[in-house]
Design an enzyme around this catalytic site. Structure first.
Site, mmCIF file in Angstrom:
data_model
loop_
_atom_site.group_PDB
_atom_site.id
_atom_site.type_symbol
_atom_site.label_atom_id
_atom_site.label_comp_id
_atom_site.label_asym_id
_atom_site.label_seq_id
_atom_site.Cartn_x
_atom_site.Cartn_y
_atom_site.Cartn_z
ATOM 1 C CB CYS A 184 -15.365 -7.221 7.008
ATOM 2 S SG CYS A 184 -16.664 -7.172 8.234
ATOM 3 C CB CYS A 203 -1.305 3.870 8.075
ATOM 4 S SG CYS A 203 -2.414 4.512 6.790
ATOM 5 C CB CYS A 259 -18.500 -4.690 5.785
ATOM 6 S SG CYS A 259 -17.628 -3.197 6.281
ATOM 7 N NE ARG A 281 -17.715 -5.478 13.830
ATOM 8 C CZ ARG A 281 -18.234 -4.563 13.014
ATOM 9 N NH1 ARG A 281 -17.482 -3.670 12.454
ATOM 10 N NH2 ARG A 281 -19.524 -4.572 12.742
ATOM 11 C CB CYS A 339 -0.723 -0.145 8.209
ATOM 12 S SG CYS A 339 -1.566 -1.395 7.190
ATOM 13 C CB CYS A 371 -18.168 0.151 9.355
ATOM 14 S SG CYS A 371 -17.032 -0.683 10.486
ATOM 15 C CB CYS A 429 -0.906 -0.015 1.232
ATOM 16 S SG CYS A 429 -2.013 1.394 1.280
HETATM 17 N N1 SAM Z 1 -6.585 0.552 3.087
HETATM 18 C C1 SAM Z 1 -7.860 0.765 3.637
HETATM 19 C C2 SAM Z 1 -7.895 1.879 4.645
HETATM 20 O O1 SAM Z 1 -6.912 2.146 5.289
HETATM 21 O O2 SAM Z 1 -8.959 2.461 4.792
HETATM 22 C C3 SAM Z 1 -8.479 -0.472 4.231
HETATM 23 C C4 SAM Z 1 -7.654 -1.467 5.028
HETATM 24 S S1 SAM Z 1 -6.981 -0.872 6.552
HETATM 25 C C5 SAM Z 1 -5.955 -2.214 7.015
HETATM 26 C C6 SAM Z 1 -8.348 -0.849 7.668
HETATM 27 C C7 SAM Z 1 -8.105 -0.410 9.084
HETATM 28 O O3 SAM Z 1 -7.419 -1.408 9.811
HETATM 29 C C8 SAM Z 1 -7.262 0.836 9.313
HETATM 30 O O4 SAM Z 1 -7.976 2.006 9.128
HETATM 31 C C9 SAM Z 1 -6.876 0.675 10.771
HETATM 32 O O5 SAM Z 1 -7.800 1.332 11.605
HETATM 33 C C10 SAM Z 1 -6.912 -0.829 10.989
HETATM 34 N N2 SAM Z 1 -5.566 -1.357 11.237
HETATM 35 C C11 SAM Z 1 -4.586 -1.524 10.332
HETATM 36 N N3 SAM Z 1 -3.463 -1.998 10.912
HETATM 37 C C12 SAM Z 1 -3.736 -2.127 12.227
HETATM 38 C C13 SAM Z 1 -2.961 -2.551 13.364
HETATM 39 N N4 SAM Z 1 -1.703 -2.911 13.238
HETATM 40 N N5 SAM Z 1 -3.567 -2.574 14.560
HETATM 41 C C14 SAM Z 1 -4.861 -2.191 14.694
HETATM 42 N N6 SAM Z 1 -5.626 -1.776 13.661
HETATM 43 C C15 SAM Z 1 -5.073 -1.731 12.452
HETATM 44 FE FE1 SF4 Z 2 -2.774 1.196 3.380
HETATM 45 FE FE2 SF4 Z 2 -2.656 0.033 5.746
HETATM 46 FE FE3 SF4 Z 2 -3.027 2.669 5.600
HETATM 47 FE FE4 SF4 Z 2 -5.007 0.982 4.796
HETATM 48 S S1 SF4 Z 2 -4.186 1.215 6.865
HETATM 49 S S2 SF4 Z 2 -4.269 2.822 3.755
HETATM 50 S S3 SF4 Z 2 -3.767 -0.721 3.980
HETATM 51 S S4 SF4 Z 2 -1.183 1.547 4.922
#
Ligand code: SAM
Ligand code: SF4
Ligand code: DTB
Length: 316
Positions: free
Chosen positions: A99, A59, A131, A263, A62, A191, A55
């Site tokens: 989801c 973030c 979802c 949730r 992530c 959500c 990606c």
């Molecule tokens: N890329 C899309 C986005 O960011 O909207 C969808 C997938 S992203 C993995 C969905 C959510 O997962 C993120 O917004 C975050 O809140 C949660 N998430 C991702 N990594 C995480 C982690 N290591 N611990 C807890 N929540 C996490």
């Molecule tokens: Fe990409 Fe992870 Fe951020 Fe979603 S949370 S936008 S998968 S880096």
């Protein structure tokens, strides 16, 4: 009055609810929960990563960001039949909501999006709530997802407006809010929640909850994630969060958004059974169910069934 549906919460009000003596807070959350929901029922949702890794966003939490070396291998969009097979297995195991997550910054229209639309309609035809979380979305894309039968779109605010720039630099809070508006205007349930345990302050947690509660309408569901500290991410060595802070976050979400499903999302592998029981007491009424979240582990199915049975909770 406690339990009123409001969209004009002030920071001081949220902080004073959140900071009440712990037992008073969860007691009141329980009362509101019982007023609005069947408090013995817990929804089970199963997650599937339909497009993993690589990606472009940064973030800091992530494991799927291409900015960090986390060992997650980049994959293309999953084939339709595999996704529908996973949905059927999830339903057979007892999940009522499926989801699907994609590691995209935003949605590009084309063959991949068309395939996601087929996934959505296929899962809906299986009789499950469906979802997706695909990153940022335009109004037209939201409309197309709605037409395909989407129940809800997950897009988290993640943290408070003040702490957000310490976590993500590649997209703004305002962009997230614009996506939520597009989703809501297309008639899709929102959500939306966040992550705690990222080194934020209590005030940040309250401020995230304030922004969520001032969305109109309130999100249909509010995922409260506890950071999963993924090796290789900038947050891998973040200090533990006191579990009572997690429970307070759940309870305050319940008080501010009485009708929402709250949730208990990522991070349950590091919460004890007792802490999870307190979360159910405080108004959590949905969990992710299945051995895997997107790229990280979730409690084993058997362990969750045992936990729910021990507490006398039914599934919905
Ligand atoms: N890329 C899309 C986005 O960011 O909207 C969808 C997938 S992203 C993995 C969905 C959510 O997962 C993120 O917004 C975050 O809140 C949660 N998430 C991702 N990594 C995480 C982690 N290591 N611990 C807890 N929540 C996490
Ligand atoms: Fe990409 Fe992870 Fe951020 Fe979603 S949370 S936008 S998968 S880096
Ligand atoms: C949400 O708030 N939590 C889920 C879901 N929405 C998509 C994702 C949690 C991901 C945890 C890290 C991983 O497994 O990659």
């Amino acid at each position: 009055m406690p339990g009123d549906i409001r969209h004009d919460w002030k920071s001081e009000e949220v902080e004073s609810l959140y900071s009440r003596p712990f037992l008073d807070l969860i007691h009141q959350a329980r009362e509101i929960h019982c007023q609005y929901h069947d408090a013995s029922a817990v929804q089970r949702c199963t997650l599937l990563s339909i497009k993993t890794g690589g990606c472009p966003e940064d973030c800091a939490y992530c494991p799927q960001s291409s900015h960090y070396d986390t060992g997650v291998v980049r994959e293309g969009l999953m084939p339709l039949d595999k996704v529908l097979g996973a949905a059927r297995r999830a339903r057979a195991a007892g999940a009522s909501r499926f989801c699907m997550g994609a590691a995209w910054r935003d949605v590009r229209e084309g063959p991949d999006f068309d395939r996601v639309l087929e996934m959505v309609s296929g899962v809906a035809q299986e009789g499950m709530e469906v979802c997706v979380t695909l990153g940022m979305l335009t109004a037209r894309q939201a409309f197309r997802l709605k037409q395909a039968g989407l129940t809800a779109y997950n897009h988290n605010l993640d943290t408070s407006p003040a702490y957000y720039p310490k976590i993500i630099s590649t997209r703004t809070y305002e962009e997230r809010l614009a996506t939520l508006k597009n989703v809501s205007e297309a008639g899709i349930s929102v959500c939306c929640g966040g992550i705690v345990g990222m080194g934020e302050s209590r005030q940040d947690r309250c401020d995230l909850l304030r922004v969520l509660a001032n969305l109109e309408p309130h999100p249909e569901s509010v995922p409260v994630n506890l950071l999963v500290r993924a090796p290789g991410t900038p947050l891998e060595a973040t200090a533990d969060l006191d579990p009572f802070e997690f429970v307070r976050t759940v309870a305050t979400a319940r008080l501010l958004m009485p009708r929402a499903r709250v949730r208990m999302s990522a991070g349950r592998t590091s919460l004890s059974r007792e802490t999870q029981a307190l979360c159910f007491m405080a108004g959590a009424n949905s969990i992710f169910f299945g051995d895997q979240l997107l790229t990280t582990p979730n409690p084993e199915i058997e362990a969750d069934l045992d936990l729910l049975a021990s507490l006398g909770l039914r599934t919905s």
